[in-house]
Design a protein around this motif. Structure first.
Motif, PDB file in Angstrom:
ATOM      1  N   LEU A   1     -10.486  39.017  61.325  1.00  0.00           N
ATOM      2  CA  LEU A   1      -9.433  38.720  62.139  1.00  0.00           C
ATOM      3  C   LEU A   1      -8.223  38.811  61.536  1.00  0.00           C
ATOM      4  CD1 LEU A   1     -11.099  35.149  63.304  1.00  0.00           C
ATOM      5  CD2 LEU A   1     -11.660  37.504  64.121  1.00  0.00           C
TER       6      LEU A   1
ATOM      7  N   ILE B   1     -16.505  34.548  58.501  1.00  0.00           N
ATOM      8  CA  ILE B   1     -15.391  35.044  59.420  1.00  0.00           C
ATOM      9  C   ILE B   1     -14.426  34.987  58.415  1.00  0.00           C
ATOM     10  CG2 ILE B   1     -13.910  34.202  60.990  1.00  0.00           C
ATOM     11  CD1 ILE B   1     -15.820  32.464  62.108  1.00  0.00           C
TER      12      ILE B   1
ATOM     13  N   ALA C   1     -10.098  28.165  62.916  1.00  0.00           N
ATOM     14  CA  ALA C   1     -11.427  28.858  62.966  1.00  0.00           C
ATOM     15  C   ALA C   1     -12.607  28.129  62.414  1.00  0.00           C
ATOM     16  CB  ALA C   1     -11.060  30.083  62.211  1.00  0.00           C
TER      17      ALA C   1
ATOM     18  N   ALA D   1     -13.555  34.590  67.161  1.00  0.00           N
ATOM     19  CA  ALA D   1     -14.646  34.341  66.330  1.00  0.00           C
ATOM     20  C   ALA D   1     -15.990  33.756  67.196  1.00  0.00           C
ATOM     21  CB  ALA D   1     -14.329  33.417  65.342  1.00  0.00           C
TER      22      ALA D   1
ATOM     23  N   PHE E   1     -10.623  35.520  57.700  1.00  0.00           N
ATOM     24  CA  PHE E   1      -9.201  35.135  58.592  1.00  0.00           C
ATOM     25  C   PHE E   1      -8.071  35.546  57.850  1.00  0.00           C
ATOM     26  CE2 PHE E   1      -8.248  32.663  62.524  1.00  0.00           C
ATOM     27  CZ  PHE E   1      -6.686  33.045  62.399  1.00  0.00           C
TER      28      PHE E   1
ATOM     29  N   GLN F   1     -21.473  29.138  60.047  1.00  0.00           N
ATOM     30  CA  GLN F   1     -20.324  30.143  59.859  1.00  0.00           C
ATOM     31  C   GLN F   1     -19.608  29.820  58.689  1.00  0.00           C
ATOM     32  OE1 GLN F   1     -19.384  30.708  64.053  1.00  0.00           O
ATOM     33  NE2 GLN F   1     -20.022  32.896  63.666  1.00  0.00           N
TER      34      GLN F   1
ATOM     35  N   VAL G   1     -15.883  30.480  56.956  1.00  0.00           N
ATOM     36  CA  VAL G   1     -14.601  30.818  57.314  1.00  0.00           C
ATOM     37  C   VAL G   1     -13.939  31.222  55.980  1.00  0.00           C
ATOM     38  CG1 VAL G   1     -12.601  30.485  58.319  1.00  0.00           C
ATOM     39  CG2 VAL G   1     -14.529  29.712  59.585  1.00  0.00           C
TER      40      VAL G   1
ATOM     41  N   SER H   1     -15.630  27.257  64.994  1.00  0.00           N
ATOM     42  CA  SER H   1     -17.101  28.199  64.551  1.00  0.00           C
ATOM     43  C   SER H   1     -18.125  27.100  64.565  1.00  0.00           C
ATOM     44  CB  SER H   1     -16.579  28.855  63.555  1.00  0.00           C
ATOM     45  OG  SER H   1     -16.327  28.175  62.287  1.00  0.00           O
TER      46      SER H   1
END
Length: 439
Positions: free
Chosen positions: A98, A133, A145, A124, A135, A153, A155, A149
Motif C-alpha cells: 500500500l 500488508i 490497517a 487491504a 504499508f 495478517q 501489517v 485487517s
C-alpha cells in the motif's frame, strides 16, 4: 491538418529534484539539503528527520528504526527497483503493498494500491489472501490497517521511524487530562441533558494514534477524515452540545466555520495550560474545542504564496487542503481532501493552471499525470513530508526480501484493549452518512 505532438513527460520524482538542487544543476530551493541523503543516515537520531519543523519535538520513546543492512544502503535506484519487483513476484498474492499519496515516486510505483490513509486501510480488506500488508506510509496509518485487517495478517511498516508529528501532538495522557478538566467544568460527560445531548463528544481526525482512537471509542466519539469531516461533525452535534476535535486544529476550524460556527465559539485547547488556556466561561459558550495541533507540511502554505500565484497566473485555480490555516483556505478558490484535489484536476475539461496547496510528492505526480494542465505547488520550496520521506525503496526491498526468506520484520500490532474501542470509533464513522447524522 496537423497532429498535435505529445507533450514531454514530466519527471514526478521529488528525489530526483532534490539531487539536482544539491548538485547545483537546478535553481529550485529546498528546505533541507539533507533530504537528498538516505534516511538511514538519520534513523539513530531522535527527531522527525530532515525537513521537519524545528517546533516539532518528537516524544520520548517514539519508535526508532534499527540499522538497514549495508547492501540496501549501497544499492542504486535501479538495483532496488529490480529487487523489489523480484521479491513481489516471488511472494505473489501473499503480500499487498500500500502506498500513500505523499510517498516518493520510487516507492509508489511498486504499490498495489495508492490512496489516503483510510482508503489504503480499506484496500487491504480487498486482499484477504494476503498474509502480509506492507504499508508505505506513517505509523498511525499502519495501526489503522492493523485495526481493520484480520488477526492473522501481518501489517509491516518499512521504516519504524516514519511517524507523524501532528498525530504525536495529541498525546493520550494529555487527552485524558483534558477530559478530566472538562468534566470539572461541564459535570459528568456521559450524562445527557433534557434534550438528550451530552456535554462533549470527542472527534479525532484519522491522523491520530490508535490510543487516541481508542479513547474516542470509549467515550462515545467518532473518527473523521478530511473528506467526511462535515458529516462527522453533524453526527457529533446531533449527540452533544460541544465537540472536542483533535489533533488538527485547522481541519476542525475550517470545517466548523463552513458549517456556520462562529470563531469565538471555537477556543483553542493548549494541553500545556490549565483549562487549555481558556476560562470556564469561554468553555461554557464553546461549540468546538480545537486541540492545539497542526500539520507542519500544510502550515507552510501562506496567503502570500496565493497572491504570488495569482500575480504570475491571473487565471490560476487555487486548491488547498483543509489542513491549511484558515486564512489560506479563505484565500483559495477551493479547499478539499486529496481525493477532492485529484478529482478536480481529472474533471477539468480545458487546459487549466492549478496551484495546489498540499504535499509536493502528490502535486508533482499530478503534474506528470495531467500534462495538459499546468500544475504546481503553492510553496516554491521543495519540502516533502519529512516522515513520509523516511520510507525509501531500500527499506521496501528489505522488508519484502525478509518475507521471501520467511521472516516478518517491523510488524505493527495494536493491543486488544486499545483495538476494540478504536474499531468502534471507526465503525461509527463508516455508519455516518450525509443527511443521516441523527440516525
Amino acid at each position: 491538418m496537423h497532429t498535435a505532438l505529445p507533450l514531454p513527460a514530466l519527471d514526478p520524482s521529488v528525489d530526483h529534484a532534490l539531487r539536482l538542487i544539491v548538485s547545483g544543476a537546478s535553481t529550485e530551493e529546498t528546505c533541507a539539503t539533507d533530504l537528498a541523503a538516505g534516511p538511514w543516515d538519520f534513523d539513530s537520531r531522535p527527531g522527525y528527520g530532515p525537513g521537519s519543523s524545528m517546533g516539532d519535538v518528537i516524544p520520548t520513546g517514539a519508535p526508532h528504526q534499527g540499522e538497514l543492512p549495508a547492501a540496501y544502503r549501497a544499492a542504486s535506484e535501479d538495483e532496488l527497483d529490480a529487487r523489489i519487483r523480484a521479491a513481489k513476484q516471488t511472494l505473489g498474492d501473499r503480500v499487498v503493498v500500500l502506498g500513500h499519496f505523499y510517498q516518493r515516486e520510487e516507492v509508489v510505483r511498486h504499490a498495489d494500491y495508492v490512496g489516503d490513509s483510510f482508503q489504503l486501510a480499506q484496500a487491504a480488506l480487498d486482499r484477504p489472501e494476503a498474509e502480509a500488508i506492507v504499508f508505505c506510509g506513517v505509523h498511525f496509518m499502519a495501526e489503522t490497517a492493523d485495526l481493520l485487517s484480520r488477526p492473522d495478517q501481518a501489517v509491516i511498516l518499512p521504516n519504524l521511524a516514519a511517524g507523524c508529528s501532528m498525530a504525536d501532538m495529541a498525546d493520550i495522557d494529555q487527552v485524558e487530562d483534558c477530559w478530566e478538566q472538562l468534566a470539572d467544568v461541564y459535570g459528568p460527560l456521559d450524562q445527557p441533558d433534557a434534550d438528550g445531548l451530552v456535554p462533549v463528544v470527542p472527534v479525532t481526525y484519522m491522523n491520530s494514534s490508535a490510543a487516541i482512537k481508542g479513547f474516542v471509542g470509549r467515550h462515545g466519539g467518532i473518527v473523521c477524515t478530511s473528506s467526511n469531516a462535515r458529516t462527522v461533525l453533524e453526527w457529533a452535534f446531533a449527540r452533544g452540545r460541544r465537540v472536542l476535535f483533535f489533533p488538527d486544529q485547522h481541519l476542525g476550524r475550517n470545517t466548523a466555520k463552513a458549517m456556520g460556527v462562529p470563531l469565538e465559539q471555537m477556543p483553542l485547547w493548549n494541553p500545556r495550560k490549565p483549562l487549555g488556556g481558556s476560562t470556564a466561561g469561554d468553555l461554557q459558550d464553546a461549540r468546538v474545542l480545537l486541540w492545539h495541533g497542526f500539520c507542519s507540511v500544510h502550515r507552510r502554505f501562506t496567503t502570500a504564496q496565493i497572491d504570488q500565484a495569482r500575480a504570475e497566473h491571473p487565471d490560476v485555480r487555487v486548491i488547498v487542503h483543509p489542513e491549511c490555516p484558515m486564512e489560506v483556505v479563505d484565500a483559495a478558490d477551493e479547499a478539499g481532501s486529496t481525493a477532492y484535489i485529484r478529482r478536480a484536476i481529472a474533471e477539468a475539461t480545458e487546459p487549466t493552471t492549478f496551484a495546489i496547496g498540499t504535499e509536493i510528492n502528490l502535486v508533482r505526480r499530478l503534474a506528470a499525470q495531467h500534462p495538459q494542465h499546468e500544475i504546481f505547488c503553492l510553496d516554491p520550496v521543495v519540502c516533502p513530508c519529512s516522515t513520509m520521506y523516511r520510507i525509501h525503496p531500500g527499506y521496501l526491498a528489505w522488508v519484502l526480501e525478509e518475507l521471501v526468506a520467511g521472516r516478518t520484520v517491523n510488524r505493527i500490532e495494536v493491543a486488544d484493549d486499545v483495538a476494540v474501542p478504536a474499531r468502534l470509533s471507526l465503525e461509527r464513522m463508516l455508519a455516518a452518512r450525509p443527511g443521516a447524522a441523527s440516525a
